[in-house]
Scaffold this active site. Structure first.
Site, short mmCIF file in Angstrom:
data_model
loop_
_atom_site.label_atom_id
_atom_site.label_comp_id
_atom_site.label_asym_id
_atom_site.label_seq_id
_atom_site.Cartn_x
_atom_site.Cartn_y
_atom_site.Cartn_z
N ASP A 108 6.41 -12.20 -15.62
CA ASP A 108 5.85 -10.95 -16.16
C ASP A 108 6.06 -10.87 -17.66
OD1 ASP A 108 5.08 -10.07 -13.67
OD2 ASP A 108 6.99 -9.08 -13.27
N ARG A 115 1.32 7.44 -8.16
CA ARG A 115 2.20 6.82 -7.16
C ARG A 115 2.59 5.44 -7.67
NH1 ARG A 115 2.16 10.92 -5.46
NH2 ARG A 115 2.04 11.74 -3.35
N VAL A 159 0.04 4.81 -1.63
CA VAL A 159 -1.30 5.41 -1.57
C VAL A 159 -2.32 4.42 -2.15
CG1 VAL A 159 -2.69 7.27 -2.62
CG2 VAL A 159 -0.42 7.78 -1.72
N ALA A 202 6.10 -5.18 -17.60
CA ALA A 202 5.19 -5.43 -18.74
C ALA A 202 4.02 -4.46 -18.51
CB ALA A 202 4.77 -6.89 -18.74
N ALA A 203 2.79 -4.85 -18.88
CA ALA A 203 1.66 -3.95 -18.58
C ALA A 203 1.52 -3.83 -17.06
CB ALA A 203 0.39 -4.53 -19.19
N PHE A 209 -0.82 -3.44 -13.62
CA PHE A 209 -2.18 -3.76 -13.18
C PHE A 209 -2.98 -2.51 -12.79
CE2 PHE A 209 -0.11 -7.96 -11.88
CZ PHE A 209 -0.48 -8.57 -13.06
#
Ligand code: UDP
Length: 388
Positions: A135, A211, A258, A276-277, A279
């Site tokens: 990551d 979530r 969810v 990190a970022a 998805f």
């Protein structure tokens, strides 16, 4: 005259004068309220916005130029590759065939990467490169070593070259709803894109929703705001594999996971960095809900095409509960603007993050990279052939 961008509905493209008329005059009675600062920021963003040319993944092209710039003067030598070869998995393309180190730290991530590489291998010249499947990026600008390492996400503190994450195809985080990993962006894109298009703005639940697990404490203020104002926000922590006790879900039982489709029912959705970022960002933008994007440090290759106040509402990474509440109230009180920004965000992702844009980015990136190599790589016999 402003160039009309097909990614943005015409009504949200305005000339400078129209901006002033629409944003500041329209809400002139608010001149002395706390919201005027946001109206001015939207106005300014619209003045500065230059739509990108959508042909051939061009909206993202500036990112690869930026990442490769550091190698432009001296090129990519064998010595540079040797400097950093322990930072990732070695790949070679020789005679239009793909080879890889037999050991990949995260095999499903390598599969997700190779899906795209195999699609373009016949177009690519001989080359070798190192792909980091962790990551975390590897080449901090402060470190003593240096060389070209491909990573999916980084901040400005790193020299890594960003590539489209494996999770566009396979190997994303596995949660109960996506036990083999989130993956298959083509499927998510078509499902969420349809849902985003068919769900009417006025039918969405006028609440903020989040979530996810506590991969980063920057998420805490929203979860705490949700506990104080459940009428306004529904933000709860779920378990991840590292969960040990309720401390890891901010002293509350973990919430049920969810699906992305369920997220689309809400008008306001939050994105945060994780390790990190995350998805999450691209998926929730396709809901055609208003996305609040917290922090601008962690990037993926497509983030820079998305502009604050045009495609999403930017939020500082140190925003407090009070800051979040004020921003949400602003959105609630400016429903038309919120809807426009939500549509812009949807259009940017829908039009510029198709599977063929991902393949296109990989192809352009590797061609540019190969053109910077100062040596011709020889077939490394320790690597294995990767086939479809
Ligand atoms: N996720 C989801 N539903 C949930 C919890 C998570 O779809 O109830 C997705 C989330 O959008 C992200 C991935 O699972 O893409 C991992 O989320 P998490 O918050 O655990 O970690 P992140 O990668 O965001 O740091």
């Amino acid at each position: 005259i402003i160039k009309v961008d097909s990614t943005i509905p015409n009504k949200s493209i305005q000339s400078n004068e129209e901006c002033v008329t629409n944003i500041v005059n329209k809400y002139s009675k608010e001149a002395n309220t706390k919201y005027i600062k946001y109206l001015k920021l939207i106005d300014q963003a619209r003045r500065n916005y230059k739509p990108c040319n959508e042909n051939r993944c061009n909206c993202h092209a500036g990112v690869m130029s930026h990442d490769l710039k550091i190698f432009k003067e001296k090129g990519i030598s064998e010595k540079l590759i040797n400097n950093i070869k322990s930072k990732g998995t070695k790949y070679q393309i020789i005679n239009h065939k793909l080879y890889r180190d037999p050991n990949c730290m995260f095999p499903s991530r390598c599969v997700g990467i190779e899906h795209f590489l195999l699609e373009i291998v016949s177009d690519l010249p001989d080359m070798e490169f190192i792909v980091n499947t962790r990551d975390w990026p590897q080449i901090n600008k402060k470190y003593g070593f240096f060389g070209p390492v491909f990573s999916f996400s980084k901040t400005d503190e790193y020299f890594d070259i960003m590539y489209p994450a494996w999770a566009f195809w396979e190997g994303g985080p596995a949660i109960s709803l996506y036990p083999r990993g989130i993956g298959r962006w083509d499927n998510h894109r078509s499902k969420l894109g349809k849902l985003g298009n068919f769900t009417k703005w006025d039918d969405k639940i006028p609440k903020a929703f989040f979530r996810g697990s506590r991969t980063c404490s920057e998420r805490d203020p929203l979860v705490l705001l949700s506990r104080e104002h459940p009428d306004m926000v529904d933000a709860q922590y779920t378990k991840n594999q590292a969960w040990k006790s309720e401390e890891d879900t901010l002293n509350a039982p973990p919430a049920k996971e969810v699906s992305f489709e369920e997220h689309c029912k809400y008008k306001y959705l939050f994105n945060f960095r994780g390790v990190a970022a995350s998805f999450r960002f691209k998926h929730i933008l396709l809901c055609k809900s208003l996305v609040f994007h917290v922090g601008n440090e962690w990037q993926e290759f497509f983030y820079s095409a998305l502009k604050p106040w045009i495609h999403y509402i930017p939020v500082n990474s140190d925003a407090t509960k009070e800051d979040l509440k004020e921003l949400l109230e602003f959105a609630i009180n400016h429903d038309e603007l919120a809807k426009e920004i939500a549509e812009n965000g949807y259009n940017m992702i829908w039009n510029n993050l198709k599977m063929k844009d991902i393949t296109c980015y990989w192809r352009k990136l590797l061609k540019k990279y190969a053109s910077l190599m100062t040596y011709k790589p020889k077939r490394d016999q320790s690597l294995i052939r990767i086939k479809q």
